[in-house]
Design an enzyme around this catalytic site. Sequence first.
Site, PDB file in Angstrom:
ATOM      1  N   ASP A  98       0.707  -1.398   0.069  1.00 47.21           N
ATOM      2  CA  ASP A  98      -0.227  -0.067  -0.033  1.00 47.21           C
ATOM      3  C   ASP A  98       1.054   1.201  -0.067  1.00 47.21           C
ATOM      4  OD1 ASP A  98      -0.759   0.340   3.414  1.00 47.21           O
ATOM      5  OD2 ASP A  98       0.872  -0.323   2.694  1.00 47.21           O
TER       6      ASP A  98
ATOM      7  N   ASP B 201       6.691   1.129   2.238  1.00 39.47           N
ATOM      8  CA  ASP B 201       6.447   0.100   1.270  1.00 39.47           C
ATOM      9  C   ASP B 201       7.512   0.425  -0.061  1.00 39.47           C
ATOM     10  OD1 ASP B 201       3.883   1.018   2.519  1.00 39.47           O
ATOM     11  OD2 ASP B 201       3.354  -0.956   1.886  1.00 39.47           O
TER      12      ASP B 201
ATOM     13  N   GLN C  70      10.587  10.832   6.600  1.00 39.95           N
ATOM     14  CA  GLN C  70       9.968  10.525   7.687  1.00 39.95           C
ATOM     15  C   GLN C  70      10.882  10.938   9.158  1.00 39.95           C
ATOM     16  OE1 GLN C  70       8.843   5.723   8.303  1.00 39.95           O
ATOM     17  NE2 GLN C  70      10.852   5.891   7.251  1.00 39.95           N
TER      18      GLN C  70
ATOM     19  N   ASP D 213       8.523  -1.367   6.468  1.00 38.30           N
ATOM     20  CA  ASP D 213       8.360  -2.564   5.563  1.00 38.30           C
ATOM     21  C   ASP D 213       9.476  -3.347   5.136  1.00 38.30           C
ATOM     22  OD1 ASP D 213       5.246  -1.170   4.092  1.00 38.30           O
ATOM     23  OD2 ASP D 213       5.326  -2.628   5.929  1.00 38.30           O
TER      24      ASP D 213
HETATM   25  O1  RIB Z   1       2.024  -0.496  10.783  1.00 40.52           O
HETATM   26  C1  RIB Z   1       2.783  -0.152   9.868  1.00 40.52           C
HETATM   27  C2  RIB Z   1       2.587  -0.662   8.542  1.00 40.52           C
HETATM   28  O2  RIB Z   1       1.262   0.145   8.198  1.00 40.52           O
HETATM   29  C3  RIB Z   1       3.317  -0.683   7.495  1.00 40.52           C
HETATM   30  O3  RIB Z   1       3.061  -1.514   6.453  1.00 40.52           O
HETATM   31  C4  RIB Z   1       2.982   0.818   6.754  1.00 40.52           C
HETATM   32  O4  RIB Z   1       3.293   1.075   5.344  1.00 40.52           O
HETATM   33  C5  RIB Z   1       1.422   1.052   6.991  1.00 40.52           C
HETATM   34  O5  RIB Z   1       1.018   0.360   5.777  1.00 40.52           O
HETATM   35 CA    CA Z   2       2.933  -0.915   4.013  1.00 39.15          CA
END
Ligand code: RIB
Ligand code: CA
Length: 329
Positions: free
Chosen positions: A13, A18, A234, A247
Site C-alpha cells: 500500500d 513500502d 520520515q 516494511d
Molecule cells: O503499521 C505499519 C504498517 O502500516 C506498514 O506497512 C506501513 O506501510 C503501513 O501500511
Molecule cells: Ca505498508
Amino acid sequence: MTTQPTPVVLDVDTGVDDACALLLAALHPALDLRAVSCVGGNACVDDVVRNTLLVLETAGRPDVPVARGAERPLLEAPVNARHVHGDDGMADLGWGPAATTADRRHAVELLRDVCREAAESERPVTLVPLAPLTNIALLLRTYPDAAQGISEIVFMGGAANVGNATASAEFNVFHDPEAAAVTLDAAADLGIPVTMYGLDVFYGPVVAAEVVDELLAVGGRGPAELGGRLIAFQSKRFGRDASTIGDAGAVCAVVDRAGLKTETLPLRVELAGTWSRGRTIVDRRGWSGDLAHDPHGEAPVRIEVALEVDGPRYAALWADTLLGRLGER
Ligand code: RIB
Ligand code: CA
C-alpha cells in the site's frame, strides 16, 4: 554451486516504507521480484498503484508487473495514513508520473497466475504482504490452488506487544481485521508457513542521518536518492535524526533470516473487541496448566512471530543495496 535468487511477490500500500521495501526487492541480487499487487491502505489504491509504478521505474525495473487490487477492506470502513505518508501517500516528492502502466488483471488474478506459474516451474514464491491483507485473503479463498506456488508468507503486520493505529492494534491488521484472520486461517488450512514481522521488530532497523546524506549525494533521481528522500521525509515528519525502513525489514528477513529471532506461537486476531479490534493476540504463556483451564483453548493458528531483530544489520543491508555497496563491509 551458485544458488538461484529467491522468487518473491510483494503486496503493498505504497507508502513511504513500502517504497523502501520495493527498492530493496527490486535491486537485491538474492531476490527475483516476480510481481507486485496493490491494495488500499496508507493511501487509496489508485495512488498506491501510481506510487508503486514510480518506485519500480526509478529502480530500473519497469519489467515487474504491477496490478490494482482491493479498494477497501472486506468489512471495515476504509481509512488512510496520509498523516504519516504524505498527501500522495509517498512523501509528496513531486516525482513522476511513471511512464509504465498497471497490468490489466486485477491484483488477485495476477497473484493467482504468478503462483500457478511458480507451482508449474517448481520455483514457489515467497509472498511478502506489507499492507492490509485484503488481496491475500481474497486470493487464498478464491484460488486455494495458488498455495502450491507459495513457499512461505512473510508479512508485515500485527504485534505481540504494542499497537500503532490504536493502543491495541497495528495498522495493517486494524485496517482489515477480517482479511488478517482469513489469511492466517487459510494459510493454516493450506499448509503455508507464515512469519509475522510485526511492530515488535518493525522499528528496529533505522537509517541514520549520515547514511541519508550518502544516499542523497548519489543524486540523479535514482533509487539511492529516492531512498534517502523517503527516510529524510520520515525523519522530518517525526522530528528524529534516524528513521525506520519499516516494511523493508520484512524483505530483509527474506534475504537474511539470521538477522531475525522468531518463536512459533499460537495467535488469534480480535474481531469483536471494542478497544481491541484488530489486535493480534499472541499466546506467550509458558505453563500448560494455564492452557488446560483456558475456556478458549489454544488458538488453531501457530506461526513464526518475530520478537527480536538485528536492526543495524538490516539497516545496513537496505542502504548498501541501494548504494551498490553489497559485500564491501
Ligand atoms: O503499521 C505499519 C504498517 O502500516 C506498514 O506497512 C506501513 O506501510 C503501513 O501500511
Ligand atoms: Ca505498508
